[in-house]
Write a protein that holds these residues in place. Sequence first.
Motif, mmCIF file in Angstrom:
data_model
loop_
_atom_site.group_PDB
_atom_site.id
_atom_site.type_symbol
_atom_site.label_atom_id
_atom_site.label_comp_id
_atom_site.label_asym_id
_atom_site.label_seq_id
_atom_site.Cartn_x
_atom_site.Cartn_y
_atom_site.Cartn_z
ATOM 1 N N UNK A 97 2.302 40.759 41.994
ATOM 2 C CA UNK A 97 2.818 41.744 42.956
ATOM 3 C C UNK A 97 1.688 42.518 43.650
ATOM 4 N N UNK A 133 0.987 42.461 47.648
ATOM 5 C CA UNK A 133 1.090 43.696 48.429
ATOM 6 C C UNK A 133 -0.199 43.954 49.205
ATOM 7 N N UNK A 184 6.464 43.876 54.118
ATOM 8 C CA UNK A 184 6.776 44.545 52.854
ATOM 9 C C UNK A 184 7.078 43.542 51.743
ATOM 10 N N UNK A 185 6.674 43.890 50.529
ATOM 11 C CA UNK A 185 6.870 43.036 49.358
ATOM 12 C C UNK A 185 7.523 43.866 48.253
ATOM 13 N N UNK A 193 10.005 47.082 39.182
ATOM 14 C CA UNK A 193 10.051 48.502 39.537
ATOM 15 C C UNK A 193 11.464 48.987 39.886
ATOM 16 N N UNK A 194 12.261 48.218 40.632
ATOM 17 C CA UNK A 194 13.625 48.699 40.926
ATOM 18 C C UNK A 194 14.453 48.921 39.657
ATOM 19 N N UNK A 214 13.196 52.162 37.985
ATOM 20 C CA UNK A 214 13.647 53.383 38.676
ATOM 21 C C UNK A 214 15.137 53.648 38.437
ATOM 22 N N UNK A 216 6.687 54.384 32.260
ATOM 23 C CA UNK A 216 5.791 55.474 31.826
ATOM 24 C C UNK A 216 4.953 56.014 32.986
ATOM 25 N N UNK A 217 4.652 55.134 33.937
ATOM 26 C CA UNK A 217 3.913 55.553 35.131
ATOM 27 C C UNK A 217 4.639 56.671 35.862
ATOM 28 N N UNK A 218 5.973 56.591 35.846
ATOM 29 C CA UNK A 218 6.774 57.580 36.564
ATOM 30 C C UNK A 218 7.154 58.739 35.654
ATOM 31 N N UNK A 259 19.597 45.997 41.526
ATOM 32 C CA UNK A 259 18.714 47.101 41.928
ATOM 33 C C UNK A 259 17.664 46.643 42.939
ATOM 34 N N UNK A 290 17.106 48.107 46.705
ATOM 35 C CA UNK A 290 15.843 48.644 47.217
ATOM 36 C C UNK A 290 15.322 47.829 48.408
ATOM 37 N N UNK A 347 16.783 49.617 51.199
ATOM 38 C CA UNK A 347 16.033 50.857 51.456
ATOM 39 C C UNK A 347 14.778 50.578 52.280
ATOM 40 N N UNK A 348 14.040 49.567 51.848
ATOM 41 C CA UNK A 348 12.740 49.293 52.480
ATOM 42 C C UNK A 348 12.931 48.743 53.892
#
Lengths: 275, 275
Positions: free
Chosen positions: A80, A84, A90-91, A96-97, A100, A130-132, A210, A214, A217-218
């Motif tokens: 990824x 990117x 966009x990728x 991640x979705x 989130x 954990x990043x978020x 999800x 997203x 969204x993008x």
Amino acid sequence: MKRAIGVIDSGVGGLTVVSELMRQLPKEKLIYVGDTARCPYGPRSKEEVQQFTWEMVDFLLEKDIKMLVVACNTATAFTLDSLKKHLSIPVIGVIQPGARAAIKFTKNNCIGIIGTEGTIRSHAYTDALKNIKAELDIYAKACPMFVPMVEQGIMEGPKAIQVVKEALLPMMKQKQMDTLILGCTHYPLLKSTIQSVVGTNVTLISSSEETARETSTILEMQHLLNHTEVFPIHQFYTTGDLEMFMQISERIFKERNLQMITIKKAVLHQMQDSK
Amino acid sequence: MKRAIGVIDSGVGGLTVVSELMRQLPKEKLIYVGDTARCPYGPRSKEEVQQFTWEMVDFLLEKDIKMLVVACNTATAFTLDSLKKHLSIPVIGVIQPGARAAIKFTKNNCIGIIGTEGTIRSHAYTDALKNIKAELDIYAKACPMFVPMVEQGIMEGPKAIQVVKEALLPMMKQKQMDTLILGCTHYPLLKSTIQSVVGTNVTLISSSEETARETSTILEMQHLLNHTEVFPIHQFYTTGDLEMFMQISERIFKERNLQMITIKKAVLHQMQDSK
């Protein structure tokens, strides 16, 4: 914006993402490549997965896609960042979705993740969570029996319940998780069986649903949504056996949707060169 | 990326978006402006709403925000396009995230929307939904009693149930909707009452939760997420009465969260000039 959305996967699992994209973004045309000839990617080296993924991406770039969806957990974990960095479109990946959505749904901050051995070993979901949000209690478990079972067409019934129970009940007893991420694109096909085993108090997060959400969204953020009323004909490509791929597509898509799909054999560049 | 996320609202409703941002993105610092002195925006002209919104945005741009969240349905309906066009930072409103979530959740393609009279009259949710998926059956209803009731602190109990029943039961009898969008940032405070009235078969979509979730998506896409472990002190500004704003904040935020907030009076440029 009538350019298509490109979707890549190591095989057929990504078709659950395609199914959700068709449902949530019915005006968008999709081009899917499943590398069934070299599936599964899980046990392969990082370098191999990166090379194969880029071959699929090159194939799709020639078709002028407007966005790329990496509908494969292993390919997301390994490629990824590089995709990117190098692509001007966009990728989005599938990890991640899901992460989130789990953060949105959990009330007690205790989240479970199930996936293939490769995905769980990569810690990609744990890192994304954990990043978020650092204060999460996370429990991850590989379920190596699930993909072979789904590929045999066993998704419901006593056999499926038995396999899912053996995998999940020990985990559910150990932790009071209220949210469980289905961290493999095959698992949405087992959703009702998994829900019956873990109970209705646990929210199941489908990475496929999800990721489609997203993508919507993008596309809007980047002014790439197609607003005109169309009935797109989606193009599916497989690097492997065409007959088998058609059979699995018939199982996943309803008749009405099947009429909107063409299925062809893909010849990726590297494979062509090596012949 | 230690720059803050800016959040604007006509008053206090946007604090439900802030509450969700604090929960879903605990590492991010927030700066909130509530234009309580000129609230509500609903009955105002498009030009007035645009002017007031831009005054709040200018106030936040001076504080070097990295992203803007328009946490007000009326301001989203009237200014989102212009903000997106003129600002170099990402901008998100509350309408599109709710619409996308509803499309994800609905199984029977029948979606209800409740909001203030202004929001319902603007058709902003209907447009956002139909733009993406034409074949939806949509039923929208203004609930003018809900905001005054919430602002009086009545969110549960027999009075709240009575008001919600009178507003929603006729609508629920008429349509078989399986998904209901809470199209006003005040409504999440009534969520449990609304759920008890419409029943558990209807999925409630909170624009506040969904906007926070998509803020997370966009920050990651734009490489703007803050990954370092911090305990941010959020700044809240009100253009109106400080005491009243503090009381409402105490009602919305738990004690632990209140320790992470400073509340001050904001003087917007236009208001200063006109003195």
